[in-house]
Design a protein around this motif. Sequence first.
Motif, PDB file in Angstrom:
ATOM      1  N   ASN A  36      61.870  39.491  63.132  1.00  0.00           N
ATOM      2  CA  ASN A  36      61.970  40.225  61.872  1.00  0.00           C
ATOM      3  C   ASN A  36      60.753  41.115  61.651  1.00  0.00           C
ATOM      4  O   ASN A  36      60.879  42.237  61.149  1.00  0.00           O
ATOM      5  CB  ASN A  36      62.137  39.255  60.706  1.00  0.00           C
ATOM      6  CG  ASN A  36      63.483  38.579  60.727  1.00  0.00           C
ATOM      7  OD1 ASN A  36      64.452  39.101  61.253  1.00  0.00           O
ATOM      8  ND2 ASN A  36      63.550  37.389  60.158  1.00  0.00           N
ATOM      9  N   THR A  37      59.585  40.637  62.033  1.00  0.00           N
ATOM     10  CA  THR A  37      58.376  41.457  61.921  1.00  0.00           C
ATOM     11  C   THR A  37      58.472  42.670  62.843  1.00  0.00           C
ATOM     12  O   THR A  37      58.132  43.796  62.446  1.00  0.00           O
ATOM     13  CB  THR A  37      57.132  40.622  62.272  1.00  0.00           C
ATOM     14  OG1 THR A  37      57.063  39.503  61.379  1.00  0.00           O
ATOM     15  CG2 THR A  37      55.865  41.442  62.157  1.00  0.00           C
ATOM     16  N   GLY A  38      58.953  42.449  64.067  1.00  0.00           N
ATOM     17  CA  GLY A  38      59.111  43.554  65.016  1.00  0.00           C
ATOM     18  C   GLY A  38      60.086  44.605  64.524  1.00  0.00           C
ATOM     19  O   GLY A  38      59.820  45.809  64.614  1.00  0.00           O
ATOM     20  N   VAL A  39      61.202  44.173  63.980  1.00  0.00           N
ATOM     21  CA  VAL A  39      62.188  45.116  63.443  1.00  0.00           C
ATOM     22  C   VAL A  39      61.589  45.897  62.278  1.00  0.00           C
ATOM     23  O   VAL A  39      61.764  47.117  62.175  1.00  0.00           O
ATOM     24  CB  VAL A  39      63.484  44.386  63.023  1.00  0.00           C
ATOM     25  CG1 VAL A  39      64.390  45.297  62.220  1.00  0.00           C
ATOM     26  CG2 VAL A  39      64.206  43.850  64.243  1.00  0.00           C
ATOM     27  N   GLY A  40      60.860  45.221  61.414  1.00  0.00           N
ATOM     28  CA  GLY A  40      60.224  45.900  60.288  1.00  0.00           C
ATOM     29  C   GLY A  40      59.234  46.956  60.727  1.00  0.00           C
ATOM     30  O   GLY A  40      59.187  48.066  60.183  1.00  0.00           O
TER      31      GLY A  40
END
Length: 136
Positions: A36-40
């Motif tokens: 989720n951090t990477g997508v953000g």
Amino acid sequence: MSAWWSDTAGYPTGTTPAWLLAASPHSETTLSIVANTGVGIVVLAACLAATDAFPYFRRLAAPVIAVGTMSLTAYVFHIVGIHVLGIEELPGAPLHVLFAFVVAVTAFATLWSRFFARGPLEWLLGQATRVAERVR
């Protein structure tokens, strides 16, 4: 133990740390948080690149940018609105109430940003912490 559990099935049981490797949606596990951090970060980088490369896109995104520059004010506005409307039950109010919140905060932020550089609560927080500049 299956790694494909969900919020509706509950949290995994057992003493094994293997469940931390699950990457199912909303699992709150290590891989889920990293993904989720990477997508953000990718979405944020793409938006920044788009607004730098295309000036028209920046003008089009101006209302969203205005809300982003006063996020504390937007969050507090949302909480006060929920309290004023008496929304206490989950899953919450109908979709038109959410739409009204989005339109109201976007209109306010766009109008406010034409006259001021910071949101009202952001300015107030800046004034309250200004004394920290004198601390050595």
